[in-house]
Design a protein around this motif. Structure first.
Motif, PDB file in Angstrom:
ATOM      1  N   PRO C  97       0.615  -1.276   0.059  1.00 56.02           N
ATOM      2  CA  PRO C  97       0.148   0.110   0.019  1.00 56.02           C
ATOM      3  C   PRO C  97       0.767   1.428   0.058  1.00 56.02           C
ATOM      4  CG  PRO C  97      -0.559  -1.659   1.828  1.00 56.02           C
ATOM      5  CD  PRO C  97       0.705  -2.164   1.300  1.00 56.02           C
ATOM      6  N   ASN C  99       4.036   1.860  -1.320  1.00 55.50           N
ATOM      7  CA  ASN C  99       4.739   2.127  -2.701  1.00 55.50           C
ATOM      8  C   ASN C  99       4.293   1.617  -3.859  1.00 55.50           C
ATOM      9  OD1 ASN C  99       5.804  -0.326  -1.669  1.00 55.50           O
ATOM     10  ND2 ASN C  99       7.584  -0.081  -2.854  1.00 55.50           N
ATOM     11  N   LEU C 100       3.504   0.568  -3.800  1.00 56.99           N
ATOM     12  CA  LEU C 100       2.925  -0.113  -5.265  1.00 56.99           C
ATOM     13  C   LEU C 100       4.055  -0.501  -6.075  1.00 56.99           C
ATOM     14  CD1 LEU C 100       0.237   1.898  -4.252  1.00 56.99           C
ATOM     15  CD2 LEU C 100      -0.227   1.485  -6.464  1.00 56.99           C
ATOM     16  N   GLY C 101       5.109  -0.874  -5.681  1.00 58.14           N
ATOM     17  CA  GLY C 101       6.393  -1.450  -6.176  1.00 58.14           C
ATOM     18  C   GLY C 101       7.320  -0.377  -6.593  1.00 58.14           C
ATOM     19  N   SER C 102       7.009   0.773  -6.257  1.00 55.62           N
ATOM     20  CA  SER C 102       8.146   1.931  -6.556  1.00 55.62           C
ATOM     21  C   SER C 102       9.185   1.810  -5.646  1.00 55.62           C
ATOM     22  CB  SER C 102       7.181   3.187  -6.717  1.00 55.62           C
ATOM     23  OG  SER C 102       6.502   3.290  -7.597  1.00 55.62           O
ATOM     24  N   VAL C 237       9.701   8.438  -2.962  1.00 46.31           N
ATOM     25  CA  VAL C 237       8.401   7.723  -3.164  1.00 46.31           C
ATOM     26  C   VAL C 237       7.020   8.449  -2.662  1.00 46.31           C
ATOM     27  CG1 VAL C 237       6.857   5.708  -2.697  1.00 46.31           C
ATOM     28  CG2 VAL C 237       9.383   5.355  -3.469  1.00 46.31           C
TER      29      VAL C 237
END
Lengths: 59, 194, 956
Positions: C97, C99-102, C237
């Motif tokens: 929730p 960073n959504l992968g970032s 981020v």
């Protein structure tokens, strides 16, 4: 002396010969190994499109 | 047929260099070779903007056109790759490339220019997918794993977008509409007043 | 040869992937990969770091492990791919929730932690100026003997335990307990020099000193105000969340002396003169009060003392604001008006606000601004204070600080008795561990060192160098343990070098040798002990938004390094208090069981609700990341339904209460049971005859529909709620309050009736115990605005403050501005973190930023006769000088220079490469800017001043 000069001229001129049979560059035609994949390009496109949605969520 | 494209949303790029280190991480690219880099314009001035640049995988790729040994090819996904076994490291592709993408690792004791290396769109090269040879020569093959380039997947602000050109432009169009044409960069609204 | 085990799906439940695509995607991934938490730990084998060897797909099963990035407080989720015990790949954690992968540059290069070629590989000690490898046993034995002899001669306060924001929560808690059982309050960590003024200022305004909302909640902001922060580099981020609000129309305002990369993305950027934050904020409030834009109802119901603020603000006319800050009236008005017209707006600050002699004034002024606009306790508003290190919030909460025990209980006898009870230890035994003398008074009575604040990390060098008659403890600091600390992040470099050389014993516990290993010219008595990183152990951490996340172990410790809690066990055993330290904690071999440590602090941390986050609840959330909403952080369905991600503290009561955590502090629109809250009644019920309790404001569902004090056993009886307690709870609760009732019954019953256990009061704009009850502007110690000193002088020197004499006026009265005309300030770069030893040892990062530099305005460069790219000397007014590259740029205004603080390894023009143990020299070395940074400490917390000093630039 003249003979020697002529002989030298002949010798030096031999280097000016152009062989038209060398490999000719054909721009854009790939000559390397073939890159093969397990899936067809359509399958890959579908998989990657799904992945895209996962990467670019609502933000 | 898909045509893979990168797009860097300059309103969002914050020059954090995640794309650069993600690439290093995924492919273990050696020091001095940069498959991707972030370029900043007007650094420190109003209107400062950054974009992340790598090989753009051109449709009519100049590198491909000029290569004297014809080691370039375009995959079905529209990714421009090359065969390192054929590459002679001449540097002609760097001459032709509008983006400065080709990189030449130093090889040997005298720092001789090695075979060209560049962004593969995380698509490996003309070796068997996931083979040791492919890994050593070109890095990971994420496309064959069903994944997209790691630089874009890890972008801190989702500024860097990678994927089929059509979907990329759909996404980007929606973003632009949402922003309602508002400039995102400080000073831009006054930069061209005179 | 072709085998792949890397599949495209990092979670079993993925949005946007249909079944067919899943099969196609993973058809190549026979079996797929399971997350570590589902596998027995034996799956992970110990390995040596295999340098230069690339791991292919077919060399064994690939396991995915969930961890959390260790580089900043955002708390980005990480997915590590591990094969045969080697960290071979890093994948984006799209379902996380936060960073959504970032990632940023640091997060995207985390896997290098698994190489660690520049790590400290085994214990070492310096013998006659040479590094010598020693065994762990020998090192602990020798260090322990020396410490015990110092204790014998000088008392326990002569050993300083400097801990770290790099500990996980369990290690941080153990470290504080360790220092307590050694018998000293000389224990501290980086929070002192990062957000101590925030914690003090904010907690004294409304109860808790933490980020009130969350990074994700910024999505709901209608305006974003950033002052003294550069999140584009320090918390990249977070920009993902900021942009989300911005792209929905929220204006972004950035106030900073430097045109940062964050400022480049602002709608409105204003430069202020460094160190004039209070003047700027009062300048905005002047317009707000003048135009009647304040939220009158909110102020009447929930704020105390705003009239005193009005009086002070009235002095800050636009002319005076411009004279002090350098900002034009139109700009200040535009900022004020934007914030007034776009509510709720959020207020973000970092080190640019905190690291000042007046840091506590700055942080309180920021809070008051938000109170005036009624932006507190609402989604989209709040004070979003971005903490620094990944677990600096946790290490602060767990009290790795010289002025408090875990949970901000303080150092009073009551606090010690509370923890003695939690630890099941005899209070008298604990008391006897301390120096029994008395060196200062508290409330007119002699106080024991057990109850007086220890020396803060910012001043440890004075603990060594100051005449011992001037220090409020028995003797000087003689032994220094730097456990996960970069000394180059601290000011007064040359004096630090002297202090290091004067010590009897110096012990460094760190994954890298750090600048501690090379700065001093010590020949002996310097030990380096290799610590494991957070990827080589496991446990919980608290991110900036108070969420607690669980990290799983990615790899076994590299080389001979050991996790912090194992090293603590070794030391405690040697020093003779392991039985007490680990009384109720299982020891496996020599490793204390992390889960037992979590459960132990769950039993005692009632003040801030660290009680409901059990290891089981945190692990369950980690396995169900995808169920959490990416804006509200609330789980929608699934096993964590209704909980907020990370059970953000306060997570009230015992775990059995199933409190979901508190996503937004002081949000009265929700009931307390669902994460709502009021302002804390921390400062009594009245002051000078004025009511301090809330008036007509209360959280949803509260059965008391007005303000009320904090809950005690007596209060429950008066309210007739006592019988809601179970018989066992009654026994535990008798005579206790919400903070000391170990059964949690008082909290449970208060919440059952819709009330906040800590009461319902007003926030206070006036902190009457502080040196400046109303925040006021004061010039920095090293100011070049001599014309402003008379009107805005600094404090008087103090005789004993955190045990040490502390200078203010005696420095400010000297005029350095003639010889040192430029204002010097410092900050961060995205590639590096803190003192930078770890990140500069990562080739993927170091390649991007190889040289230390100083940013100079073109005009100043021309005045000094220096050119871009050339080497220059930067001279500081206390005599330090550093040789760095000139970076000529309009990014800094005329008269201001900026330097990053991450570099080290060069000292006053000298390269220290030779002093590193073999094979540990980082890829990038450079001068530390703190070699030229100067004296100056906050008047409440001893925060160091790193944002305003003076310097001179000359060509090298």
């Amino acid at each position: 002396m003249k003979i020697i000069l002529i002989a030298l001229t002949m010798l030096s001129l031999t280097a000016c010969y152009e062989d038209t049979d060398v490999t000719i560059h054909e721009a854009g035609v790939y000559k390397g190994k073939v890159d093969k994949h397990n899936q067809t390009s359509e399958e890959r496109e579908a998989i990657l499109a799904k992945r895209f949605k996962q990467v670019q969520t609502d933000r | 047929m898909a045509r893979m494209k990168f797009l860097c949303d300059e309103e969002r790029c914050i020059e954090c260099n995640a794309c650069v280190t993600a690439c290093k991480n995924e492919h273990e690219v050696p020091w001095g070779v940069n498959r991707r880099r972030v370029v900043t314009m007007d650094d420190g001035l109003p209107g400062e903007k950054s974009i992340s640049v790598a090989c753009m995988h051109c449709t009519d790729a100049p590198c491909q056109a000029v290569c004297p040994v014809d080691c370039f090819y375009t995959t079905d996904d529209g990714v421009v790759l090359h065969d390192k076994d054929m590459c002679i490291g001449c540097g002609y592709c760097l001459y032709a490339c509008p983006f400065g993408a080709p990189q030449y690792p130093q090889e040997g004791a005298f720092g001789a220019r090695g075979k060209m290396d560049k962004c593969t769109f995380c698509g490996g090269g003309p070796e068997e997918d996931h083979s040791h040879e492919e890994l050593e020569k070109y890095g990971r093959n994420r496309l064959a794993e069903g994944k997209l380039p790691l630089c874009a997947e890890m972008c801190s602000t989702k500024a860097l977008i990678a994927g089929d050109g059509d979907i990329v432009s759909d996404l980007f169009r929606n973003r632009v509409i949402r922003r309602q044409g508002r400039q995102e960069t400080w000073g831009w609204d006054t930069a061209y007043q005179d | 040869m072709k085998l792949t085990k890397r599949n495209a799906n990092s979670s079993a439940n993925q949005q946007g992937v249909d079944r067919r695509a899943f099969l196609k995607g993973s058809g190549i991934a026979a079996g797929g990969a399971a997350f570590l938490s589902l596998l027995p730990p034996a799956m992970i084998q110990k390995v040596e770091a295999a340098e230069g060897h690339r791991h292919a797909y077919d060399e064994g099963e690939i396991t995915k492990v969930r961890s959390v990035c260790s580089h900043c407080s955002v708390g980005c989720g990480v997915v590590a791919e591990v094969q045969n015990g080697v960290w071979i790949g890093q994948e984006p954690s799209f379902e996380h929730p936060f960073n959504l992968g970032s990632h940023c540059a640091k997060g995207a290069s985390l896997r290098e932690h698994g190489h660690g070629e520049k790590r400290l590989k085994y214990p070492m000690k310096k013998v006659a100026g040479k590094w010598q490898r020693v065994s762990w046993e020998q090192a602990i034995d020798e260090i322990g003997d020396k410490m015990l002899s110092i204790r014998e001669q000088s008392g326990p306060d002569s050993v300083y335990w400097l801990g770290s924001a790099k500990h996980n929560n369990e290690q941080a808690y153990l470290f504080r307990k360790f220092a307590a059982l050694w018998g000293t309050n000389n224990v501290d960590h980086q929070a002192r020099i990062c957000h101590s003024t925030t914690v003090a200022g904010v907690a004294n305004t409304w109860g808790y000193g933490a980020m009130t909302n969350s990074y994700n909640d910024i999505h709901n902001a209608k305006a974003i105000f950033i002052i003294g922060a550069n999140p584009a580099e320090a918390h990249p981020v977070s920009l993902q969340h900021i942009f989300r609000a911005k792209e929905k129309g929220a204006p972004v305002i950035v106030v900073d002396p430097r045109f940062t990369r964050t400022a480049a993305h602002a709608d409105h950027y204003m430069a202020i003169r460094p160190g004039t934050d209070v003047a700027f904020v009062w300048g905005m409030l002047w317009h707000i009060f003048k135009n009647g834009w304040e939220d009158k109802e909110f102020i009447n119901q929930r704020v105390y003392g705003i009239d005193d603020i009005r009086t002070e603000v009235a002095k800050w006319t636009p002319d005076e604001v411009e004279r002090v800050t350098g900002t034009k009236e139109a700009d200040v008005l535009k900022a004020a008006q934007t914030m007034a017209e776009h509510r709720p707006g959020t207020f973000i600050w970092c080190m640019g606000g905190t690291q000042h002699t007046t840091g506590n004034n700055n942080t309180r002024a920021y809070c008051i601004f938000q109170l005036v606009l009624g932006n507190m306790g609402v989604s989209g508003g709040g004070t979003n204070i971005f903490r620094g290190h990944d677990n600096v919030q946790g290490a602060t909460d767990l009290g790795v600080l010289s002025h408090t025990l875990p949970g901000y209980y303080g150092l009073s006898e009551g606090a010690w008795k509370h923890w003695a009870k939690v630890w099941d230890l005899d209070y008298e035994w604990m008391k006897n561990r301390f120096d029994q003398g008395s060196y200062e008074e508290s409330g007119g009575k002699p106080a024991n060192p057990m109850n007086t604040k220890g020396i803060p990390v910012s001043r440890w060098i004075d603990g060594v160098l100051e005449d011992k008659d001037n220090i409020a403890q028995n003797d000087n600091v003689r032994a220094m343990v730097l456990w996960g600390h970069a000394p180059n992040s601290q000011t007064r470099g040359p004096e630090m070098k002297t202090a290091m050389e004067k010590l009897d014993l110096m012990v460094v516990v760190d994954p890298y040798p750090s600048i501690s290993a090379v700065l001093s010219d010590r020949q002996d008595g310097l030990y380096l002990l290799p610590a494991a990183t957070q990827f080589e152990t496991y446990g919980s951490l608290s991110s900036s938004n108070r969420s607690m996340q669980w990290r799983h172990k990615v790899i076994e410790p590299l080389f001979e390094s050991k996790p912090d809690h194992v090293i603590m066990h070794k030391f405690a055993t040697k020093l003779g208090f392991a039985d007490q330290l680990f009384k109720h904690i299982t020891i496996n071999g020599e490793e204390p069981l992390i889960e037992d440590v979590t459960r132990e602090f769950n039993k005692g941390m009632w003040t801030i609700g660290y009680t409901g986050q059990t290891p089981e609840r945190m692990k369950l959330q980690s396995d169900n990341l995808h169920t959490f909403n990416k804006t509200t952080l609330k789980a929608e369905g699934g096993p964590c339904d209704g909980e907020y991600y990370g059970l953000p503290w306060p997570c009230w009561g015992t775990a059995d209460m199933k409190h979901p955590g508190t996503p937004l502090l002081y949000d009265t629109s929700k009931s307390v049971a669902e994460g709502g809250l009021t302002f804390r009644a921390r400062f009594g019920v009245e002051h000078d005859g004025d009511n301090l309790l809330a008036e007509g404001s209360f959280s949803a569902g509260s059965q008391i529909t007005d303000g009320y004090p904090e809950f005690t056993a007596d209060m429950l009886k008066k309210l007739g709620w006592w019988d809601d307690l179970t018989p066992t709870e009654k026994v535990a609760a008798e005579g206790k309050n919400w903070k000391t009732d170990l059964s949690g019954g008082i909290q449970r019953v208060a919440i059952k009736h819709g009330c906040a256990p800590f009461g319902n009061a007003k926030a206070r704009a006036v902190v009457w115990e502080f040196p400046d009850p109303v925040p006021i502007h004061r010039e920095a110690l090293y100011t070049n605005r001599r014309d402003l000193i008379e009107k805005y002088p600094t404090y008087d020197d103090r005789r004993s403050f955190y045990r040490l004499p502390t200078r203010y006026g005696s420095i400010q009265k000297q005029d350095f501005s003639k010889d040192y005309p430029l204002i010097m300030t410092s900050g961060r770069l995205v590639e590096y973190e803190g003192g930078g030893e770890e990140t500069r040892s990562n080739p993927w990062l170091a390649e991007l930023q190889q040289e230390m530099f100083v940013e100079i305005n073109p005009a100043d460069a021309n005045d000094a006769g220096v050119k871009h790219g050339e080497q220059v000397w930067v001279d500081g007014p206390e005599g330090g000088q550093i040789k760095v590259m000139a970076f000529v740029t309009p990014r800094v205004g005329r008269g201001v220079v900026f330097m990053p603080f991450h570099f080290g390894g060069h000292y006053q023009g000298k390269d220290l490469t030779d002093k590193y143990p073999a094979g540990t020299v980082p890829y990038a070395l450079g001068e530390s800017c703190n070699t030229v940074f100067t004296y100056g400490y906050d008047s409440v917390t001893q925060m160091q001043e790193t944002k305003v000093s003076l310097c001179r630039i000359r060509a090298a």
